[in-house]
Design a protein around this motif. Sequence first.
Motif, mmCIF file in Angstrom:
data_model
loop_
_atom_site.group_PDB
_atom_site.id
_atom_site.type_symbol
_atom_site.label_atom_id
_atom_site.label_comp_id
_atom_site.label_asym_id
_atom_site.label_seq_id
_atom_site.Cartn_x
_atom_site.Cartn_y
_atom_site.Cartn_z
ATOM 1 N N SER A 106 0.811 -1.219 0.000
ATOM 2 C CA SER A 106 0.000 0.000 0.000
ATOM 3 C C SER A 106 0.843 1.267 0.000
ATOM 4 C CB SER A 106 -0.933 -0.002 1.217
ATOM 5 O OG SER A 106 -0.183 0.055 2.425
ATOM 6 N N LYS A 107 2.140 1.151 0.316
ATOM 7 C CA LYS A 107 2.977 2.340 0.454
ATOM 8 C C LYS A 107 4.076 2.451 -0.606
ATOM 9 C CE LYS A 107 2.325 2.613 5.472
ATOM 10 N NZ LYS A 107 2.970 2.567 6.803
ATOM 11 N N LYS A 108 4.178 1.453 -1.490
ATOM 12 C CA LYS A 108 5.321 1.439 -2.403
ATOM 13 C C LYS A 108 5.313 2.610 -3.378
ATOM 14 C CE LYS A 108 3.031 -2.024 -5.311
ATOM 15 N NZ LYS A 108 3.099 -3.406 -5.828
ATOM 16 N N THR A 109 4.121 3.172 -3.659
ATOM 17 C CA THR A 109 4.089 4.308 -4.575
ATOM 18 C C THR A 109 4.847 5.507 -4.028
ATOM 19 O OG1 THR A 109 1.954 4.944 -3.623
ATOM 20 C CG2 THR A 109 1.915 3.674 -5.659
ATOM 21 N N THR A 110 4.986 5.578 -2.709
ATOM 22 C CA THR A 110 5.731 6.695 -2.125
ATOM 23 C C THR A 110 7.210 6.621 -2.465
ATOM 24 O OG1 THR A 110 6.116 5.524 -0.026
ATOM 25 C CG2 THR A 110 4.091 6.825 -0.216
ATOM 26 N N ALA A 144 -1.378 -2.310 -9.072
ATOM 27 C CA ALA A 144 -1.664 -1.013 -8.465
ATOM 28 C C ALA A 144 -0.453 -0.533 -7.670
ATOM 29 C CB ALA A 144 -2.886 -1.110 -7.555
ATOM 30 N N GLY A 145 0.043 0.634 -8.017
ATOM 31 C CA GLY A 145 1.192 1.185 -7.313
ATOM 32 C C GLY A 145 2.516 0.559 -7.679
ATOM 33 N N ASP A 146 2.552 -0.241 -8.729
ATOM 34 C CA ASP A 146 3.789 -0.940 -9.113
ATOM 35 C C ASP A 146 4.925 0.043 -9.404
ATOM 36 O OD1 ASP A 146 5.467 -3.120 -10.280
ATOM 37 O OD2 ASP A 146 5.098 -1.979 -12.122
ATOM 38 N N ILE A 147 6.108 -0.287 -8.897
ATOM 39 C CA ILE A 147 7.308 0.495 -9.222
ATOM 40 C C ILE A 147 8.386 -0.378 -9.852
ATOM 41 C CG2 ILE A 147 6.882 2.142 -7.363
ATOM 42 C CD1 ILE A 147 9.097 0.754 -5.755
ATOM 43 N N GLY A 151 4.685 -0.098 -13.953
ATOM 44 C CA GLY A 151 4.543 1.181 -13.270
ATOM 45 C C GLY A 151 5.747 2.069 -13.507
#
Length: 486
Positions: A106-110, A144-147, A151
């Motif tokens: 849930s926080k990897k997008t940061t 979702a939010g993949d880095i 993403g």
Amino acid sequence: MAKAIMIQGTGSNVGKSMVVAGLLRALRIRGLEVRPFKPQNMSNNAAVTADGGEIGRAQALQARACGVDPHTDMNPVLLKPQTATGAQVVVQGKVVGNQEARAFGSKKTTLMPAVLESFSRLASQCDMIVVEGAGSPAETNLRAGDIANMGFARAAHVPVILMGDIDRGGVIAQIVGTDAVLDADDRAMVKGFCVNKFRGDRSLFDEGRDDIVRRTGWPSLGVLPWFDQASRLPAEDVMDLPARARSGGAGLVISVPQLPRISNFDDLDPLIAEPNVDLRMITRGTPIPADSDLVLLVGSKSTIADLAALRSEGWDIDIAAHVRRGGHLAGLCGGYQMLGQTISDPLGVEGEASTVAGLGHLAVDTVLEPIKHLAQRSGTHLESGTDINGYEIHIGSTVGADCTRPVLQLEGTDEGATAANRRVWGCYLHGLFASDNFRAAYLASLGATSTIAYDDGVEETLDALAAHMERYFDIDALIELAGQTA
């Protein structure tokens, strides 16, 4: 302005790291200034960089393929598993904390800003970047939010080549299935595909290759034969180790218990490469062989938990019997800590605060601390007088009576401990077995002869891998498909 291309895989262990290393060396031989990049890696096999951080070992090898020193920008997010569901999070080389998988998701997008910052700095230094993905872009539950995969590719505007592994079977379904589950914007990032690890007559797959082209509309950049020399390069995945070791071969028997959180196992690669060494990875349910000449305990991401796992297998009893029979025993980093009398974790760095008994083969005690020691080191192996180079990456300090018989001297500081019987020793330095003179002297003390120059062998293999890529991969098309970085 640098160009960039990304190699993504249809799954883990399809050979992305090796292919990226080969492409980088091939591009370097062509005269390009190149750099590796992996946005997010998950591995306990880490390298220490000159700027005092840590990155995945695969990116350090890829930097070597480029002829440059590894840097933390090459792998800005590194996850180091500590439990079945949690990992230490390293950002741009520095530990920022521990996180459970659900919370990280849930926080990897940061972390994307740090990823793009590192990528931008690399792009200012070179002509071309070859980016390595992680796992597979087909894992839609992680999109979702993949880095790590699409993403990043979309955020940085980097075209993608999708690679499948024919050795595991079903490669047409791997590639076509990935195409089927990608959304339209992700699918548009893919500019071609390749197939890795083919054995035998490649022409037998011509129809399969053409079928993939028809179904996806993507061009083929190559069908890569199995690269037989891959085992001469450092392994990234611990799952590769049993296959690389030559259990049952001739020579000095070195047994290595494969603990659940084993780390920095590239310490074993120079020993595996020695023809006169029979290195055996000892897996769960298997006793340590009675014919072992040396039992070697290597690094651990969670020393106390791995020590408990060692005892649950009965390996502590096997090790004690081995030492009683006159066998040799050594420990590196976490393995060194296990050999002592106690390991204390008063602040709960690895979990619950506790103090546990070590294996008791060295008169030393370890206290775990939250500060991580990260440094490239050089010095001398005191017994043989040989020069050594390596790196430290550990938490905790170790002191005790056996430290009065140090193993090494590093820049004027004593390091490690040796038992009074001289057959048991441990130290914190990783990479010392890659020092040819030390390895030759140490193996000679155990009755074996070293016959290789390890670093020269790695360089020769990288050159052979580059030639392999030039022959079977359309590098001209790769360069043409690569996009300009912003």
